[in-house]
Design a protein around this motif. Structure first.
Motif, short mmCIF file in Angstrom:
data_model
loop_
_atom_site.label_atom_id
_atom_site.label_comp_id
_atom_site.label_asym_id
_atom_site.label_seq_id
_atom_site.Cartn_x
_atom_site.Cartn_y
_atom_site.Cartn_z
N ASP A 258 0.65 -1.31 -0.50
CA ASP A 258 0.04 -0.06 -0.46
C ASP A 258 0.89 1.30 0.22
OD1 ASP A 258 -2.50 -1.48 -0.29
OD2 ASP A 258 -2.78 -1.18 2.25
N GLU B 12 2.56 1.78 -3.48
CA GLU B 12 1.41 2.36 -4.55
C GLU B 12 0.34 3.15 -4.19
OE1 GLU B 12 -2.98 -0.24 -5.53
OE2 GLU B 12 -3.01 0.52 -3.91
N THR B 13 0.61 3.29 -3.16
CA THR B 13 0.40 5.13 -2.95
C THR B 13 1.52 6.11 -3.22
OG1 THR B 13 -0.78 4.96 -0.79
CG2 THR B 13 -0.06 7.38 -0.96
N LYS C 153 1.03 5.86 -7.33
CA LYS C 153 0.16 6.80 -7.20
C LYS C 153 -0.06 8.06 -7.65
CE LYS C 153 -4.25 3.51 -6.55
NZ LYS C 153 -5.05 3.54 -5.80
N GLY D 110 2.05 -0.59 -12.41
CA GLY D 110 2.17 -1.28 -11.27
C GLY D 110 3.44 -1.24 -10.92
N ARG E 109 -1.27 -5.14 -8.74
CA ARG E 109 -2.49 -4.06 -9.14
C ARG E 109 -1.54 -3.66 -10.22
NH1 ARG E 109 -4.52 -2.20 -4.15
NH2 ARG E 109 -4.60 -4.32 -3.47
N THR F 19 -1.45 -0.24 -11.31
CA THR F 19 -1.72 1.31 -10.70
C THR F 19 -2.41 2.52 -11.83
OG1 THR F 19 -0.37 0.38 -8.72
CG2 THR F 19 -0.83 3.06 -9.61
#
Length: 190
Positions: free
Chosen positions: A14, A17-18, A21, A53, A70, A72
């Motif tokens: 997480d 990913e943050t 992003k 990703g 995942r 992104t």
């Protein structure tokens, strides 16, 4: 409260990913999640980060394998959020905070707004005027662009969120709105 291996693995994902992003560099994301995984004691941790990703695996023992992949999506850059997560990752790697506190802080960072609506409004107006003047506009043209920036800011910041338009439709309608406002028959005829 003891946080299990899977929860620590999910937290590392997480955080990465943050970062991705919000516009962090791919190498920075990979370096950050590797350091955090080491600080959390994730065993046999591997990561691969691309522009779109993150791919993570961890093998805590012969029976269990944790993996996560995942896509992104591309989203607006938030340097404030990247800075806050970098500070969080430094605190994690220095041992100042554990996984439970890190999860709480990450949730706060993800929800925090790093720019206010009045600031965005001013940036729309003066950004429009500045670009107009830079690209050979007169002072009068820049004043007109300032007004158009105000109209665009009003539409983008107040009307679009209420209508819940998709991003592409918001861009097209914003462009059309500016076209209608700036349409000048004398320039078209020349």
């Amino acid at each position: 409260m003891k946080v299990d291996q899977q929860e620590r693995f999910d937290l590392v994902y997480d955080i990465g990913e943050t970062l991705l992003k919000n516009g962090a560099e791919v190498k920075r994301v990979e370096s950050t999640i590797t350091h955090i995984a080491q600080a959390f004691g994730l065993e046999n941790f591997d990561s691969y980060v691309s522009i779109h990703g993150i791919f993570l695996t961890s093998h805590p023992n012969a029976k269990n394998v944790h993996a996560k992949v995942r896509d992104t999506p591309i989203s607006p850059i938030s340097l404030g959020r990247i800075d806050a997560i970098n500070t969080l990752s430094r605190h994690i790697t220095e041992g100042k905070i554990g996984p439970t506190e890190a999860r709480k802080q990450l949730t706060i960072i993800q929800q925090e707004s790093f720019s206010s609506v009045p600031l965005k409004f001013v940036v729309y107006m003066f950004g429009s005027a500045s670009f107009c003047y830079i690209f050979s506009g007169t002072l009068a043209d820049a004043c007109g662009a300032l007004i158009l920036g105000m109209i665009l800011a009003s539409y983008s910041l107040f009307i679009v969120p209420k209508l819940k338009l998709s991003q592409i439709i918001a861009y097209v309608t914003s462009s059309f709105l500016i076209f209608l406002q700036s349409f000048d028959d004398t320039r078209v005829c020349q």
